[in-house]
Design a protein around this motif. Structure first.
Motif, short mmCIF file in Angstrom:
data_model
loop_
_atom_site.label_atom_id
_atom_site.label_comp_id
_atom_site.label_asym_id
_atom_site.label_seq_id
_atom_site.Cartn_x
_atom_site.Cartn_y
_atom_site.Cartn_z
N THR A 26 101.59 39.97 -33.09
CA THR A 26 102.22 38.87 -33.83
C THR A 26 103.21 38.15 -32.91
O THR A 26 103.98 38.81 -32.19
N PRO A 27 103.18 36.81 -32.93
CA PRO A 27 102.48 35.88 -33.82
C PRO A 27 101.07 35.52 -33.34
O PRO A 27 100.41 34.69 -33.98
N ASP A 28 100.60 36.11 -32.25
CA ASP A 28 99.23 35.83 -31.80
C ASP A 28 98.27 36.77 -32.53
O ASP A 28 98.66 37.80 -33.06
N ASP A 29 97.00 36.40 -32.53
CA ASP A 29 95.99 37.22 -33.22
C ASP A 29 95.35 38.23 -32.28
O ASP A 29 94.83 39.27 -32.73
N THR A 30 95.30 37.93 -31.02
CA THR A 30 94.63 38.82 -30.06
C THR A 30 95.59 39.16 -28.94
O THR A 30 96.54 38.42 -28.66
N VAL A 56 107.40 40.33 -30.69
CA VAL A 56 108.56 40.37 -31.59
C VAL A 56 109.72 41.12 -30.95
O VAL A 56 110.87 40.69 -31.00
N THR A 57 109.42 42.26 -30.32
CA THR A 57 110.47 43.04 -29.67
C THR A 57 111.09 42.29 -28.51
O THR A 57 112.33 42.28 -28.34
N LEU A 58 110.24 41.62 -27.71
CA LEU A 58 110.76 40.86 -26.58
C LEU A 58 111.67 39.73 -27.06
O LEU A 58 112.76 39.51 -26.51
N GLY A 86 109.20 49.90 -29.50
CA GLY A 86 109.07 48.55 -30.04
C GLY A 86 108.07 47.71 -29.27
O GLY A 86 107.27 46.98 -29.86
N ILE A 87 108.09 47.80 -27.95
CA ILE A 87 107.14 47.05 -27.13
C ILE A 87 105.72 47.54 -27.39
O ILE A 87 104.75 46.75 -27.45
#
Length: 545
Positions: free
Chosen positions: A527-531, A380-382, A373-374
């Motif tokens: 996600t939710p960041d783009d980079t 999201v996983t965190l 997941g990480i």
């Protein structure tokens, strides 16, 4: 002290402080450490020694008898049988008055206890609700702190009143010698409190209460009519007008015979209807190694001697460890909602080596899911693991609170509503521990990330290793007991069945492998960041080489 290990303080009074203590053989006792002014000189110690000698002859299942004493020690003490449970005044406050056959049973047991005390020439002199402990539905007379040998009863300090206004007989308030009739009066006042939920001579300033006692102005309204006449007679201001203790017992036996034997607490009960609660477990001796059976009486105080397997004995423990071992919980803030002794009780036997290996492999398989997941979606996983940890911790706290109430006084109808009302508090209380555990695991993950950087691993591989380390940190980090406990309720039964364990482990590993394969083929999703973070950071050339 005196070869005893003091476990926790049970209470204190004018005579001294009472501790729950453990003997070298593992048995628990109630150890009263006497105050210096009570035994301040040799004459007082000789009096205490005579009293202990007399009281040591008291033998009754309705009395917490003396098992050891040291009147001449630097710190004198008296040890009695430890009786787990709520005192009568606590029981009445929480559960309401005792009625019907239960009240007759309580009155009969207390009268039996006093008869055993009087049989060795001793007066108790302090019969009151706080000196009666409810062992299930059976009252046990405790605390001989104010008991005196019958022929040496006038030994109080000048001007002292040893006793509790409202439960002392009128003749004692007038300064006369105590007699067996005095204990009958205190017995009646105690039973009246149990049956009505209030002191028979009312509340208020001590002088006002004592004046009502001397005048015989008691209030027995609402008391069960079956015992009211008997208590009326026993509360007579004049000792000669009270029934003797044998007469009291005969009248109670007659009343009990008329009512029949349909009463709770009278005689052996099926074990299934009498759960072993935490106080009973605390009083039970530890199982003897090599012995396959123990007497059930050691656990529940019943007359039944049906044997139980040693592995079924409720043992005094801490938290069941990851390897199946049992350890006492450390005293830190994470366990504030446990008992003051920081001890819980678990009846499960230690798992075998193969089962512990299966548990460890199943946990490792779960860590691979976190790793996948990480690697696929770190943020999201965190976030999901943080929320899951928070919910597990709050649920564990709520379950512990309910479990403690049930271990103390059994199941109650209000357990579910109380749990619902307390849920917001447990959610808030679980936040600090959750943040500490997550931050600690992030630290482990960051250190693992540096190792991956030093080894020049790729991004996806590094995130997978970091995620695996983060998962193990969440499982074994500080305060992780609250997370492991609920999860192990599911995983331990699975690990106990080899076939089920194999299927579940394969499925979990397949899930982790699937997430890892998606991360390799599709790349990491930030996600939710783009980079990805630190994408603009450029290391110096000398550091790269």
């Amino acid at each position: 002290m005196g070869g005893y290990q003091l476990l926790t303080r049970l209470g204190e009074g004018g005579m001294g402080v009472v501790h729950l203590a453990r003997r070298a053989d593992g048995d628990r006792v109630a150890l009263k450490v006497l105050r210096p002014h009570i035994v301040g000189d040799d004459e007082a110690r000789r009096r205490l020694a005579r009293e202990v000698d007399s009281l040591s002859r008291v033998r009754s299942p309705r009395v917490a008898e003396i098992v050891d004493a040291d009147p001449w020690g630097d710190i004198p003490f008296v040890a009695t049988r430890y009786v787990p449970g709520l005192s009568l005044d606590q029981e009445v406050r929480e559960e309401g008055p005792v009625t019907g056959p239960d009240l007759v049973w309580l009155a009969s047991c207390l009268a039996e206890a006093l008869a055993a005390v009087h049989a060795v020439g001793v007066l108790h002199r302090d019969v009151k609700p706080s000196n009666v402990v409810m062992e299930g539905r059976t009252p046990i007379l405790i605390d001989f702190g104010l008991a005196r040998v019958a022929d040496d009863s006038r030994i109080t300090h000048t001007g002292w009143l040893l006793g509790t206004p409202g439960y002392l007989a009128p003749e004692i308030l007038y300064g006369e010698d105590a007699t067996t009739a005095s204990d009958v009066h205190s017995w009646a006042a105690t039973v009246a409190f149990a049956g009505t939920g209030r002191p028979p001579f009312g509340r208020g300033p001590s002088m006002a209460v004592m004046d009502r006692v001397r005048r015989g102005e008691h209030d027995l309204s609402g008391l069960d009519p079956a015992v009211r006449d008997l208590l009326e007679a026993a509360l007579a201001p004049e000792p000669a007008h009270r029934p003797t203790l044998p007469e009291v017992r005969r009248r109670l036996e007659s009343l009990d015979a008329r009512r029949g034997s349909d009463r709770r607490g009278s005689g052996p009960r099926p074990t299934s209807a009498f759960p072993v609660t935490m106080p009973y477990a605390a009083a039970a001796p530890a199982p003897v190694p090599g012995h396959d059976q123990v007497d059930r009486t050691d656990l529940v105080g019943q007359t039944s001697s049906a044997p139980v397997a040693a592995d079924d004995v409720v043992r005094p423990t801490g938290v069941l460890g990851d390897d199946g071992s049992i350890a006492v919980l450390p005293e830190d803030d994470d366990y504030d909602d446990l008992w003051t002794t920081s001890t819980t009780y678990d009846a499960r036997p230690r798992a075998g080596l193969l089962e512990r290996v299966r548990r460890a492999l199943l946990v490792s398989a779960g860590a691979t899911v976190v790793a996948g997941g990480i690697a696929l979606a770190p943020y999201v996983t965190l976030a999901g693991l943080t929320v899951l940890s928070w919910l597990l911790r709050s649920g564990s706290r709520a379950g512990s609170a309910v479990g403690q109430r049930r271990q103390l006084r059994g199941r109650r109808w209000y357990d579910a509503p109380a749990l619902l009302l307390a849920t917001p508090w447990h959610l808030v209380a679980a936040l600090p521990g959750t943040l500490m555990l997550v931050l600690w695991s992030l630290g482990i993950a960051a250190a693992t990330g540096l190792v991956c950087f030093a080894l020049a691993l790729g991004l996806t591989e590094s995130l997978g290793v970091v995620g695996f380390a983060f998962g193990l940190g969440m499982w074994w980090g500080p305060g992780s007991t609250r997370v492991r406990g609920p999860v192990r309720r599911v995983t331990d039964p699975v690990a106990a069945r080899p076939v089920a364990w194999l299927l579940v482990t394969v499925m979990v590993l397949a899930g982790g492998a699937g997430l890892g394969a998606a991360a390799v083929s599709e790349g990491t999703r930030w996600t939710p960041d783009d980079t990805r973070p630190f994408a603009d950071v450029r290391l110096p050339s000398w550091l790269k080489t």
